[in-house]
Design an enzyme around this catalytic site. Structure first.
Site, short mmCIF file in Angstrom:
data_model
loop_
_atom_site.label_atom_id
_atom_site.label_comp_id
_atom_site.label_asym_id
_atom_site.label_seq_id
_atom_site.Cartn_x
_atom_site.Cartn_y
_atom_site.Cartn_z
CG ASP A 175 -0.15 -0.17 2.50
OD1 ASP A 175 1.03 -0.45 2.48
OD2 ASP A 175 -0.98 -0.06 3.81
CG ASP B 165 0.76 4.08 4.75
OD1 ASP B 165 -0.17 3.37 4.05
OD2 ASP B 165 1.04 3.76 5.90
CE LYS C 136 1.99 3.98 14.65
NZ LYS C 136 2.37 2.54 14.39
P1 GTP Z 1 -4.77 -1.70 8.60
O1 GTP Z 1 -5.73 -2.84 8.99
O2 GTP Z 1 -5.65 -0.63 8.01
O3 GTP Z 1 -3.77 -1.48 9.34
O4 GTP Z 1 -4.26 -2.24 6.98
P2 GTP Z 1 -3.25 -3.71 6.92
O5 GTP Z 1 -3.99 -4.69 7.19
O6 GTP Z 1 -3.08 -3.64 5.43
O7 GTP Z 1 -1.91 -3.13 7.51
P3 GTP Z 1 -0.70 -2.49 7.36
O8 GTP Z 1 -0.98 -1.27 6.45
O9 GTP Z 1 0.10 -2.28 8.42
O10 GTP Z 1 0.16 -3.32 6.31
C1 GTP Z 1 1.18 -3.15 5.57
C2 GTP Z 1 1.28 -4.01 4.35
O11 GTP Z 1 1.46 -5.30 4.73
C3 GTP Z 1 0.14 -4.08 3.55
O12 GTP Z 1 0.63 -4.27 2.25
C4 GTP Z 1 -0.69 -5.41 3.98
O13 GTP Z 1 -1.40 -5.88 2.93
C5 GTP Z 1 0.52 -6.17 4.38
N1 GTP Z 1 0.16 -7.13 5.45
C6 GTP Z 1 -0.07 -6.80 6.80
N2 GTP Z 1 -0.43 -7.66 7.60
C7 GTP Z 1 0.05 -8.89 6.82
C8 GTP Z 1 -0.01 -10.31 7.02
O14 GTP Z 1 -0.27 -10.68 8.08
N3 GTP Z 1 0.18 -11.19 5.87
C9 GTP Z 1 0.47 -10.59 4.61
N4 GTP Z 1 0.79 -11.34 3.77
N5 GTP Z 1 0.61 -9.25 4.41
C10 GTP Z 1 0.45 -8.52 5.51
#
Ligand code: GTP
Length: 345
Positions: free
Chosen positions: A106, A217, A157
């Protein structure tokens, strides 16, 4: 070289949009964001991409298939339970053959991946992290390094006044395969909180690659809207987009000549805008209908939403797939409307 794009997150902060579309498939200027990331990888010479997914993976697989249409090879590895940003890498270990990129799914950035490869080859070490400078690092993971770029610590943070640096983790990494030895298998592991500090503590070199590129982001609605404003105003370069136009419209859009649209509006394909409607600083996905005299300001409107005549969509509102705003209805600023759980198709 291979790339792993992390696409397994639930995208909770983008709800209700992510109840209908997984975050990597959310459109940026009408194209799923992951498709834009694939283009970037292709331009950097990468043809072998691994997608650790878990949340709504079918939507991703339906769009990209095995990657052959992009002249790439895509391998999907589906997590039954989320394994976190490092656990997801460990889980695809058998598919990784050597040096590899990891991209947060993202992050919108103009950073040149080839430049990062060259920097890593020069510096050596087990890996390199892309960093960018921000005015206020208090919402990010700060990364402290010496004059050579060798990273010494990570501070998650910090309060603005005590932040040790304004350089933050920008979510693109280049690793040697050896980094996988630092990640335990079979459980949720955070790369930022667990793996990076452990690698440093073990005396391995991680280097910083700090650039002044555009970076955003896309995790929150205001960031998603902000990215569109930046693209439309030319701060984030995008080859297929001409900056400076009041609005960007996809195919088959019908706009009444008395409607006022712009600045910074994106209209998805099949959108209909009625007489006297006013749309400012908003992103409308496909097949949205906007009634006569409706006002939409700084909002995100997902596919097939119907906005009634004389309705008002307040600033910062997010309207999920297929929702209906009734004629004359006034949505207060920051409203959320739409599904409250993932939409099954
Ligand atoms: P929020 O729930 O809004 O925090 O979004 P998110 O679940 O996408 O979490 P975050 O923005 O912290 O994740 C950053 C990147 O890592 C994103 O591209 C997510 O798709 C990916 N990501 C986060 N957690 C996982 C996971 O457990 N497995 C995989 N495969 N990707 C993850």
């Amino acid at each position: 070289m291979q790339a792993i794009v992390l696409v397994g997150g639930e995208g909770t902060r983008l709800r209700p949009l992510t109840y209908g579309t997984p975050k990597p498939m959310v459109p940026i200027m009408g194209v799923p964001f992951l498709a834009r990331t694939m283009e970037r990888l292709y331009a950097a010479g990468i043809r072998d991409v691994i997608l650790p997914a878990g949340y709504m993976p079918q939507a991703i697989m339906d769009y990209f298939g095995d990657g052959s249409q992009l002249n790439m090879k895509i391998t999907y590895v589906i997590e039954d339970v989320p394994l976190g940003t490092a656990g997801a890498l460990k889980n695809v270990e058998q598919h990784i053959h050597g040096r590899f990129f990891v991209l947060n799914g993202d992050v919108l950035t103009s950073m040149n991946l080839r430049g990062m490869i060259a920097a890593h080859e020069k510096k050596g070490g087990i890996g390199m992290l892309h960093l960018i400078r921000v005015e206020d690092p208090s919402a990010f993971g700060c990364v402290v390094h010496d004059a050579e770029g060798r990273i010494s610590s990570f501070v998650e943070k910090p309060p603005r006044e005590t932040a040790p640096t304004n350089e933050i983790n920008a979510g693109t990494y280049l690793f040697e395969r050896e980094i996988l030895d630092f990640i335990p298998a079979g459980r949720n592991v955070s790369i930022e909180r667990e793996t990076f500090p452990q690698v440093i503590a073990a005396g391995k070199d991680l280097f910083a690659y700090t650039t002044d590129d555009y970076w955003m982001d896309l995790g929150k609605p205001e960031q998603y809207l902000g990215a569109h404003v930046d693209i439309l105003e030319g701060r984030m370069p995008m080859l297929d987009i001409e900056p400076g136009v009041p609005y960007f419209a996809e195919a088959n859009v019908a706009i009444d000549p008395t409607a006022k649209i712009g600045p910074n509006v994106v209209l998805g394909s099949g959108t209909r805008v009625g007489a006297r409607a006013v749309i400012r600083s908003s992103v409308l996905w496909d097949h949205v209908t906007v009634g006569e005299g409706a006002v939409i300001d700084e909002a995100i409107v997902a596919s097939r939403v119907r906005i009634g005549s004389e309705a008002v969509v307040g600033k910062g509102s997010v309207i999920g797939h297929d929702a209906v705003v009734d004629d004359g209805q006034v949505l207060q600023p920051g409203a959320r409307l739409g599904a409250t759980e993932p939409i099954k198709r």
